[in-house]
Design an enzyme around this catalytic site. Structure first.
Site, mmCIF file in Angstrom:
data_model
loop_
_atom_site.group_PDB
_atom_site.id
_atom_site.type_symbol
_atom_site.label_atom_id
_atom_site.label_comp_id
_atom_site.label_asym_id
_atom_site.label_seq_id
_atom_site.Cartn_x
_atom_site.Cartn_y
_atom_site.Cartn_z
ATOM 1 N N MET A 221 0.855 -1.189 0.000
ATOM 2 C CA MET A 221 0.000 0.000 0.000
ATOM 3 C C MET A 221 0.882 1.227 0.000
ATOM 4 O O MET A 221 1.838 1.289 0.759
ATOM 5 C CB MET A 221 -0.873 -0.015 1.248
ATOM 6 C CG MET A 221 -1.887 -1.126 1.194
ATOM 7 S SD MET A 221 -3.040 -0.888 -0.149
ATOM 8 C CE MET A 221 -3.139 -2.548 -0.759
ATOM 9 N N CYS A 222 0.586 2.144 -0.864
ATOM 10 C CA CYS A 222 1.676 3.055 -1.154
ATOM 11 C C CYS A 222 1.230 4.306 -1.873
ATOM 12 O O CYS A 222 0.077 4.469 -2.225
ATOM 13 C CB CYS A 222 2.675 2.348 -2.063
ATOM 14 S SG CYS A 222 3.037 0.693 -1.535
#
Lengths: 443, 227, 298
Positions: free
Chosen positions: C1-2
């Site tokens: 997740m980024c």
């Protein structure tokens, strides 16, 4: 040879194709729909019963009951909230919806919890005035369906619980079959009466921890950073999910194991997805410790908590508090033998009744039927719940004192041993009488 | 008119000042400058304040709005006016995904395009999009109206309940249990009113109406492939 | 997740400012990915020679005398430019594989971040601002670049786990999302002899692209292949020597915004990342469609 003289084999039931399995095959074949039911996993899984406490004797000194205090207070939401939740006991009431439960049942939960000095929690379908009115501390669940979601109610809550998943069905939504959608439930959820209500499995406006962080920011901005934000997950990958909830900004992580109940979902989901509660706690605590957040972000564990011993064991493994759902319903009067003849009429028996989604609960708890719900007196039922919560607390204190602790939070994994290899591995406590558990390095 | 520089003074101060008005019936006017794509701008309002945001915003602009009129002179990120209860939100540019998600009331106007999941799980909100909308819009839509002057993407109205969809352009595909429906005089009236309130120059007669076939309302094994 | 940022310049006059603009973009994505950050920058062409960017946790020991040792091993001129934990080795053309083999012997702890004529990859654990500072990304010039801020989901917070991942000569990939079949795909690719070093889902995505291209697919075809062969949620941004591509999974839940002007094409996980770009007010801004490959070339 006289064939009449040959002994016959006795009938042997197949362990694989057992009678319950065969009945399910016939049911599926006749109906064309998967089995939907309420409650949590019924199969036997390693549980708190497989752990024992090591009381004090000579090497450690126990505390005297009555005189020497054993504290039970817990504060949840100390990380960011201006008003953390202060509870007298570390046992809270888990989220259960109005809709799944009757109005009087919700009221009874509020009365019992408030009298015991703890919190209760809303569920899918929003907050009812009965519930808010009778709960001194109320946690508002923020769910994927957003049924009845309302900013006014959000601001009335003492905490907000963002529900990502639950132990009975991690990764799944729900399905409330038509029978139970009464006028009031339909109106609160903005749905046509009598239809099957499908609940989404993901939130409609965010996906993943990076988005969750922004959702939490919005919720805090709307509630003036006053109340704690909990994040509830079903037990599946507790190490990662706990770590990510913390990174996303949670004040409290609620972790629900597979024995945790639900109002209605597929039996295959309840019995075959998720981790036993026992196996969830250590990885979650490990994640908190790795992030330097153990006791900073509180951990609430639920799923199959029944006794003060369970409470003490969950706390010893590192939880800050527990939540109960099914046990609270039983305390109110769910599955009570006094309704046995009516359970029989429904084709079930006391202790096995789980068709909570059908709305025919003889105990008047999991129903919206006006006549049935009259059977539950919210004042009496609330008193029973209060008594039960007090007993569990006393039991947990008894154990903590025996282990020499003046606060339930001082219980630690080293106070425990395991009866089985499975429990030793899952709880990472030694097998009774040894200093070894499976997976421990150096052996 | 009060001007608030978001970059200089921060989000908390802005929302605190706007929420201070909650419960009041005064129509105060606010102008927010330098939004720079920030999240959660003007959320949780509950007064007839008139808020103008000069620039583009991030996630959840005007989230859970009640009564207020919020105008964005730019584009908005995901979840604009999510769970709006009442009031009006006007976006002059485009909207990212989840515009008006779970909205229960009020009017959301998007003058540009809206991307995917516009009106997802809508529960009574009215949404008018002057441009096009993306895929999975109004998924599980329960109530309210979604009006699209342009085209709709894939799977419009998938698994919807009683929400109504009016599309002037093409629909790439309809979702499970969503069908084209007859446009009756009462729908023309609803649409006329919404178009007027949204400042949209279009004739109601040019639209087609879509909504639930109601075949998934109660489980039937013959529909199992939709589950 | 980024968080993902990307910038592909059309206007040469912006090239000296590429690192500066990317750094600002990267820092806005800190909330989406506070664990680690990385950047792939396509800088000045090395006149047909190969640049190998390497990383070491003990740069003092690892990089000292490495140029001469490697020059001897390869039998050609090698220069080194050390930047914090990273170093860019400039090798004779076509010596990349030989150099990898030699490095494994000369400096066993060394990690190769990227190889190619234009690409350099820098990534480390820490807040994006600090990572950008360590490598002085602001001072870098180039034609295009991709940056990533990481919130680790199921694999460790380490330098290897940081993005971008190299996918072949002058190629790199960053990812936002979570792949759900990366374990079985990793096993399949490893059986095919593809090198995969971490348990990270994105590295499998990168290795998949490399493998497809080794088997004759163009980058565009390889990206199309991800739509069929990868399960889960993903936004991929890829870089090549002279190009820049984007693909989203068919469900397309993870955020992505693009902007295009006469001067550049930009990608951001959120619009916030783009707000300070020149002329953004008048740029064409849109969200990439699901299951659609976008590509720009110089």
């Amino acid at each position: 040879m006289d064939s009449n003289n040959i002994p016959r084999t006795v009938p042997i039931q197949s362990a694989t194709f057992s009678n319950p399995i065969n009945a399910e095959i016939r049911r599926a074949a006749a109906s064309g729909i998967y089995d939907i039911r309420g409650g949590g996993a019924k199969r036997r899984v390693p549980h708190f019963d497989d752990l024992l406490f090591l009381g004090a004797s000579v090497s450690r000194y126990p505390l005297e009951g009555y005189r020497e205090k054993c504290e039970t207070k817990v504060t949840l939401g100390t990380r960011f909230a201006k008003k953390p939740i202060e509870l007298d006991i570390p046992i809270t009431i888990a989220g259960m919806s109005f809709g799944a439960l009757s109005g009087p049942a919700k009221e009874a939960l509020g009365r019992g919890a408030s009298a015991a000095g703890t919190s209760t929690t809303t569920g899918d379908g929003g907050m009812t005035p009965e519930e808010r009115g009778h709960s001194s501390k109320l946690v508002y669940q923020y769910l994927p369906s957003r049924y009845g979601m309302n900013p006014d109610d959000l601001r009335k809550a003492d905490a907000i619980e963002v529900v990502v998943g639950q132990g009975a069905k991690p990764g799944g939504g729900g399905m409330l079959l038509g029978q139970k959608i009464s006028d009031r439930v339909a109106q609160m959820r903005c749905l046509p009466k009598g239809i099957d209500q499908r609940s989404a499995c993901r939130h409609p406006d965010w996906t993943g921890p990076d988005d969750l962080e922004i959702k939490i920011l919005e919720l805090r901005e709307i509630t003036d950073w006053q109340v704690p934000i909990y994040v509830k997950v079903g037990g599946t990958r507790p190490y990662y999910d706990t770590a990510l909830a913390v990174k996303a900004g949670a004040d409290v992580v609620v972790l629900d194991g597979m024995q945790g109940g639900t109002a209605a979902t597929q039996d295959v989901f309840i019995e075959h997805v998720g981790l036993p509660t026992l196996a969830c706690i250590r990885p979650a605590v490990q994640a908190l410790q790795d992030l330097g957040m153990h006791r900073e972000v509180q951990l609430v564990v639920s799923g199959g908590i029944r006794t003060g011993a369970d409470v003490a064991k969950a706390l010893a493994l590192g939880a800050d508090a527990v939540a109960i759902g099914t046990a609270a319903l039983i305390a109110l009067g769910d599955n009570d033998p006094k309704w046995e003849s009516e359970y029989q009429k429904l084709g079930t028996t006391t202790g096995a009744y789980d068709d909570w989604h059908e709305g025919k609960d003889p105990a008047g708890i999991t129903t919206q039927d006006a006549e049935l719900m009259k059977r539950l007196d919210p004042i009496d039922a609330g008193r029973r719940l209060r008594n039960y919560l007090k007993v569990m607390t006393l039991e947990a204190q008894t154990i903590a004192r025996a282990c020499g602790h003046n606060h339930l939070h001082n219980l630690e994994p080293e106070d425990l041993c395991a009866l089985t290899m499975e429990a030793a591995a899952m709880a990472r406590v030694p097998l009774a009488g040894t200093d070894w558990y499976p997976g421990k390095a150096g052996f | 008119m009060q001007t608030y520089d978001l970059e200089a003074n921060g989000l908390r101060g802005l929302n605190a000042a706007l929420q201070e008005l909650n419960g009041s019936s005064d129509k105060t006017a606010w102008e927010i400058v330098n939004p720079k794509g920030s999240h959660a701008i003007a959320v949780g309002l509950n007064s007839p304040a008139e808020v103008t945001i000069k620039g583009s915003t991030g996630y959840y602009c005007a989230g859970m709005n009640q009564q207020a009129t919020v105008t964005v002179k730019g584009s908005v990120g995901p979840g604009v006016a999510e769970n709006m209860m009442s009031g009006t939100v006007i976006v002059e540019g485009d909207a990212s995904q989840y515009a008006g998600a779970t909205g229960q009331g009020g009017l959301l106007v998007i003058k540009g395009n809206a991307s995917s999941r516009c009106g997802i799980s809508m529960k009574g909100i009215d949404i008018v999009v002057h441009g096009n909308i993306g895929h999975m819009c109004a998924f599980m839509g329960q109530a309210g109206n979604l009006v699209v002057l342009g085209d709709a993407g894939d799977a419009l109205g998938d698994s919807c309940y009683e929400a109504r969809f009016f599309v002037r352009g093409s629909v790439k595909s309809l979702g499970a249990d969503c069908i084209e429906k007859e446009m009756r005089p009462e729908h023309i009236e609803v649409l006329k009113d919404l178009l007027a309130r949204a400042g949209a120059d279009a004739k109601p007669e040019e639209f087609k109406r879509y909504g639930s076939a109601r075949k998934l309302y109660n489980f039937d094994v013959d529909n199992a492939q939709a589950y | 997740m980024c968080g993902i940022v990307g910038l592909f310049l059309k206007d040469k006059s912006l090239e000296p400012k590429l690192g500066d603009m990317l750094t600002d973009m990267l820092i806005t994505m800190t909330d989406r990915g506070p664990d680690s950050a990385g950047i792939a920058i396509y800088g000045a062409n090395s006149d047909g020679r190969t640049k190998l960017t390497v990383q070491s946790d003990k740069p003092g020991e690892a990089f000292g005398g490495l140029d001469s040792a490697l020059a001897e091993a390869l039998g050609g001129e090698v220069s080194i430019r050390v930047i914090d934990t990273h170093a860019v080795l400039n090798l004779p053309a076509g010596k990349e594989e030989e150099a990898r083999t030699a490095l494994a012997e000369l400096r066993p702890g060394l990690r190769v971040m990227s190889a190619g004529e234009a690409i350099e990859i820098y990534k480390e654990v820490g807040l994006p601002e600090k990572v950008a500072e360590r490598f002085d990304v602001r001072g870098m010039s180039g034609t295009h670049g991709i940056g990533h801020t990481r919130m680790a989901t199921e694999s460790a917070v380490t330098t290897e786990g940081a993005h971008p991942f190299s996918t072949g000569l002058d190629q790199c990939l960053v990812h936002n999302g979570s792949l759900s079949n990366h374990n079985s795909l990793r096993r399949r690719l490893q059986r095919e002899g593809v090198r995969i070093e971490s348990q990270n889902d994105t590295e499998v995505g990168a290795a998949y692209l490399t493998w497809k291209m080794q088997n004759g697919a163009t980058l565009g075809e390889a990206l199309e292949g991800t739509l069929e062969d990868l399960d889960g949620f993903f936004n991929f941004v890829v870089g090549t020597k002279d190009g820049f591509g984007v693909v989203r999974d068919p469900i397309a839940c993870k955020p992505a915004v693009m902007a295009e002007t006469d001067q550049y094409v930009a990608f951001g996980s959120e619009y916030r990342a783009l707000v300070n770009l020149p002329g953004i007010e008048d740029a064409k801004v849109w969200e990439p469609e699901p299951a659609t490959v976008y590509f720009w070339n110089h």
